[in-house]
Motif scaffolding. Structure first.
Motif, mmCIF file in Angstrom:
data_model
loop_
_atom_site.group_PDB
_atom_site.id
_atom_site.type_symbol
_atom_site.label_atom_id
_atom_site.label_comp_id
_atom_site.label_asym_id
_atom_site.label_seq_id
_atom_site.Cartn_x
_atom_site.Cartn_y
_atom_site.Cartn_z
ATOM 1 N N ARG A 81 0.860 -1.195 0.000
ATOM 2 C CA ARG A 81 0.000 0.000 0.000
ATOM 3 C C ARG A 81 0.888 1.235 0.000
ATOM 4 N NH1 ARG A 81 1.012 1.638 5.021
ATOM 5 N NH2 ARG A 81 1.046 0.133 6.736
ATOM 6 N N VAL A 82 0.255 2.425 -0.101
ATOM 7 C CA VAL A 82 1.000 3.676 0.006
ATOM 8 C C VAL A 82 1.405 3.852 1.467
ATOM 9 C CG1 VAL A 82 0.855 6.162 -0.375
ATOM 10 C CG2 VAL A 82 -0.441 4.611 -1.830
ATOM 11 N N LEU A 153 -6.825 -0.260 2.092
ATOM 12 C CA LEU A 153 -7.167 0.356 0.814
ATOM 13 C C LEU A 153 -8.685 0.456 0.672
ATOM 14 C CD1 LEU A 153 -5.780 1.267 -1.845
ATOM 15 C CD2 LEU A 153 -6.202 -1.014 -2.719
ATOM 16 N N PHE A 154 -9.369 -0.617 1.018
ATOM 17 C CA PHE A 154 -10.830 -0.682 0.938
ATOM 18 C C PHE A 154 -11.461 0.362 1.856
ATOM 19 C CE2 PHE A 154 -14.760 -2.379 2.779
ATOM 20 C CZ PHE A 154 -15.517 -2.627 1.644
ATOM 21 N N LEU A 155 -10.995 0.405 3.113
ATOM 22 C CA LEU A 155 -11.559 1.348 4.084
ATOM 23 C C LEU A 155 -11.336 2.782 3.638
ATOM 24 C CD1 LEU A 155 -10.464 -0.301 7.465
ATOM 25 C CD2 LEU A 155 -12.713 -0.388 6.382
ATOM 26 N N ALA A 156 -10.134 3.072 3.164
ATOM 27 C CA ALA A 156 -9.813 4.443 2.761
ATOM 28 C C ALA A 156 -10.679 4.864 1.579
ATOM 29 C CB ALA A 156 -8.331 4.549 2.401
ATOM 30 N N TYR A 157 -10.849 3.959 0.622
ATOM 31 C CA TYR A 157 -11.610 4.298 -0.570
ATOM 32 C C TYR A 157 -13.077 4.566 -0.228
ATOM 33 C CZ TYR A 157 -13.777 4.012 -5.145
ATOM 34 O OH TYR A 157 -14.503 4.296 -6.274
ATOM 35 N N PHE A 158 -13.649 3.746 0.645
ATOM 36 C CA PHE A 158 -15.064 3.917 0.979
ATOM 37 C C PHE A 158 -15.281 4.813 2.192
ATOM 38 C CE2 PHE A 158 -15.250 0.050 -1.581
ATOM 39 C CZ PHE A 158 -16.259 0.398 -2.456
#
Lengths: 270, 276
Positions: A81-82, A153-158
Motif C-alpha cells: 500500500r502507500v 485500501l478498501f476502508l480508505a476508498y469507501f
C-alpha cells in the motif's frame, strides 16, 4: 572401539550447526504476503545473476514489513500500500501495481453496485440481496483481517472505519477470500484483481464488479484508470545499502516484468 | 431392542469415522496423484510453487523435525521420569508442573510461534532458521509428550520396582533397564502424537523457520516446512491448488513413515533392553 560411522554422522551433523552467513552476502526481506511470492521469484533470479548473494524472503503482512524494516530485522520491508504520514521515516520503492476488485458469486444476478450501496452492505444496513433487486438471499459480508493492506485500501476508498464493518467472515489471504466467495452464493468480498481474473479464467464461480463504471481488470489498472489500486512497495529505513539498492533497482527494472505478470500483478512503466 | 439399537449406533459411528478418513485421503489421492512424480519430490519449486517440486521443502521439513526430536526426546523423557518416579502423590512442585504442562498443551500453536519468534529468533539471535523453528516445535510438543510418558511410567506395576530393588539394582539402573522399556508403548505413542503435531504445524513455523524455499545449507538457514508450503499454495497463491494437493499427499505419507519409524525404534531400542 569408537564407531567410525557414528563419528562421521556426528561430524556431518555438527557441520550443519556452523553458520553459513560467513559464505556470502545475505539480504532479508519480510512483510506483505501478497508481495512475498513475487519477491521470492525475483530473489531467485537475482541470486542467479549475483553469485554468492542470498535473498531470504519472509512473510507475515505489511505491518510486519514496516516494523521489521524499522528495527533492522529485515534489510527491506514489503508493503502492499502507500505509506502513511506516520511512516515518513521509511523510503518506499514501488515495484508493481495491484488493483482490488469487489467480487460476488457468479450466480448472483447483481452486476453493478454504487459506492453507497457497498458502504451500506458493509455497515450492515443492507442485509439481503432482495433489497438491491437481487434474489431473496442473505448477504455474507467477507472482510479482511486487521493489518492487511487490502483492508486499509478498501476502508480508505469507501471512507469507512473497520469498527463500523459488520463482517460475517474475516479472511487473511486473497486465495482464501476467493474460496470463501466461490463457495457461498450470497457472498460479497474484495480481493486482488490479478488473482480474481486468473481464477475466473480457471473457472471459479466468481465475478468482478465494475467500480464507478470502470471494468475491474489488470488492463485498467495498468492504464491507471481503476480507482481501487495500490502500489506494491519495497521499503527501507533511510537510504538502502549497496546490495539492497542493487536489488531494488533490479526489482524495478524490465528484467522481472515477466515474473510480475506471472503473479498477476501489473508491471510499472519503464 | 435397545440392545440392537446400541449395537447399530456403535457400528455406524465406527463406520462414519472410517468413511471420513477414506474420503479425505481418497480426495487427496485423486487430486494429488496427477501432479506427483519423482521429479516433484526432488526438484526445487518454480513460479511460487505452482510448478517445479518440493525437494528443498522436504529437506527443511525433515531437518526441522530432527531438531525438534533431538531437543524434545531427552528433555521430555527425563522430565517424565522425574514426575513419575521422583515425586509422590501430594508433591507440591510436581502438581504445579503437571498443571502447567496441561495448560501448555492447550495453548494455540500461534502463541508458540510468537514466543519462538521473540525468544529464539530475536532474543537468542537465531533469526529465521530451521534451528529456531525446530526448538519452537519442541516447546510445543513437550507437554503432551511428557504427560504421555509419565502416564506410561506410572502404569508400570510396583511389583517391578520392588523386584528391581530386591535384585539390588540402583534406582538409575531400574529406570533405565526396567521401567523405561516397560513404558515403551506409551513413549512411542507420545512420539507419534508429537511428530504428527509437529509435521502438520504452520502457525508456529511461519515466524520462526520461515518462508524461504531454497535448499538449506545449515541449520541456521531459513527453510519452509511442507505444511507452510501447502498453506501458502492453497491460501495465498492463485492456481496453486494442484501442487498443494500433491504436497499434501506427500505430507500424509511422510507422517505415516515417521510414525512407523518411531514405533520401530522404540520397539527395538527399548525392548532389547528389557530382554537382554
Amino acid at each position: 572401539m569408537i564407531n567410525m560411522r557414528f563419528l562421521f554422522v556426528f561430524s556431518a551433523l555438527m557441520s550443519m550447526f556452523v553458520h553459513s552467513a560467513l559464505a556470502g552476502q545475505r539480504l532479508t526481506l519480510t512483510g506483505s504476503s501478497t508481495i512475498a511470492p513475487l519477491v521470492l521469484e525475483i530473489g531467485k533470479r537475482f541470486e542467479q545473476q549475483n553469485v554468492g548473494v542470498r535473498v531470504d524472503v519472509q512473510t507475515g503482512g505489511s505491518s510486519r514489513g514496516i516494523s521489521d524494516a524499522r528495527t533492522g530485522l529485515a534489510d527491506i520491508g514489503m508493503v502492499s500500500r502507500v505509506l502513511h504520514e506516520s511512516e515518513a521515516d521509511l523510503k518506499a520503492h514501488a515495484i508493481a501495481v495491484d488493483g482490488v476488485s469487489m467480487v460476488l458469486h457468479r450466480d448472483n444476478n447483481i452486476d453493478t453496485l454504487c459506492n453507497d450501496q457497498i458502504r451500506d452492505i458493509y455497515t450492515g444496513k443492507i442485509r439481503n440481496w432482495r433489497e438491491l433487486g437481487g434474489a431473496d438471499q442473505q448477504i455474507t459480508v467477507v472482510n479482511k483481517a486487521e493489518g492487511r493492506s487490502t483492508l486499509e485500501l478498501f476502508l480508505a476508498y469507501f471512507g469507512l472505519r473497520n469498527s463500523q464493518i459488520r463482517a460475517s467472515v474475516v479472511i487473511g489471504d486473497n486465495q482464501q477470500g476467493i474460496k470463501t466467495i466461490a463457495g457461498n452464493a450470497g457472498a460479497i468480498g474484495y480481493v486482488s484483481i490479478g488473482a480474481a481474473e486468473f481464477v475466473e479464467y480457471e473457472g471459479a464461480p466468481i465475478k468482478r464488479l465494475r467500480m464507478n463504471g470502470i471494468q475491474a481488470s489488470t488492463a485498467q489498472v495498468r492504464a491507471g484508470s481503476f480507482p481501487l489500486s495500490r502500489p506494491l512497495n519495497l521499503v527501507t529505513a533511510g537510504e538502502p545499502d549497496e546490495l539492497a539498492q542493487r536489488f531494488i533497482r533490479f526489482a524495478q527494472g524490465p528484467d522481472v516484468d515477466d515474473l510480475i505478470e506471472s503473479q498477476f500483478f501489473v508491471p510499472l512503466e519503464h | 431392542m435397545t440392545e440392537r439399537l446400541f449395537t447399530l449406533a456403535v457400528w455406524m459411528s465406527a463406520a462414519l469415522v472410517a468413511v471420513v478418513l477414506v474420503w479425505v485421503i481418497g480426495d487427496l489421492v485423486r487430486l494429488g496423484i496427477p501432479h506427483l512424480s519423482l521429479d516433484f519430490l526432488f526438484a526445487a519449486p518454480r513460479d511460487a510453487g505452482r510448478n517445479g517440486g518440493i525437494g528443498p521443502i522436504l529437506v527443511s521439513t525433515v531437518l526441522i523435525i530432527g531438531v525438534t526430536l533431538t531437543a524434545a526426546l531427552p528433555l521430555g523423557l527425563m522430565a517424565a521420569v522425574w514426575l513419575a518416579e521422583f515425586t509422590t502423590r501430594g508433591h507440591a512442585l510436581g502438581k504445579a508442573i503437571r498443571l502447567s504442562l496441561d495448560v501448555m498443551a492447550g495453548v494455540p500453536s500461534i502463541v508458540f510461534g510468537l514466543f519462538g519468534n521473540a525468544f529464539f529468533s530475536i532474543y537468542l539471535g537465531m533469526g529465521f532458521s530451521i534451528l529456531s523453528g525446530g526448538l519452537t516445535l519442541a516447546c510445543m510438543i513437550l507437554p503432551v509428550f511428557i504427560r504421555t510418558c509419565e502416564v506410561g511410567l506410572a502404569a508400570v506395576t510396583d511389583t517391578w520396582r520392588q523386584g528391581a530393588a530386591a535384585l539390588g539394582m540402583t534406582r538409575t539402573a531400574a529406570i533405565w533397564h526396567v521401567l523405561l522399556p516397560a513404558a515403551s508403548p506409551a513413549i512411542a505413542a507420545g512420539m507419534v502424537l508429537g511428530i504428527g503435531r509437529a509435521t502438520a504445524e504452520t502457525a508456529a513455523l511461519i515466524f520462526t523457520s520461515g518462508y524461504v524455499d531454497r535448499m538449506p545449507e545449515s541449520l541456521w538457514d531459513s527453510g519452509r516446512s511442507l505444511a507452510v508450503h501447502i498453506y501458502d499454495l492453497s491460501m495465498n497463491i492463485s492456481g496453486g491448488d494442484t501442487a498443494a494437493d500433491a504436497a499434501a499427499l506427500v505430507l500424509i505419507t511422510l507422517i505415516v513413515l515417521f510414525n512407523m519409524l518411531a514405533q520401530w525404534l522404540s520397539d527395538r531400542w527399548l525392548h532389547r533392553r528389557l530382554v537382554a
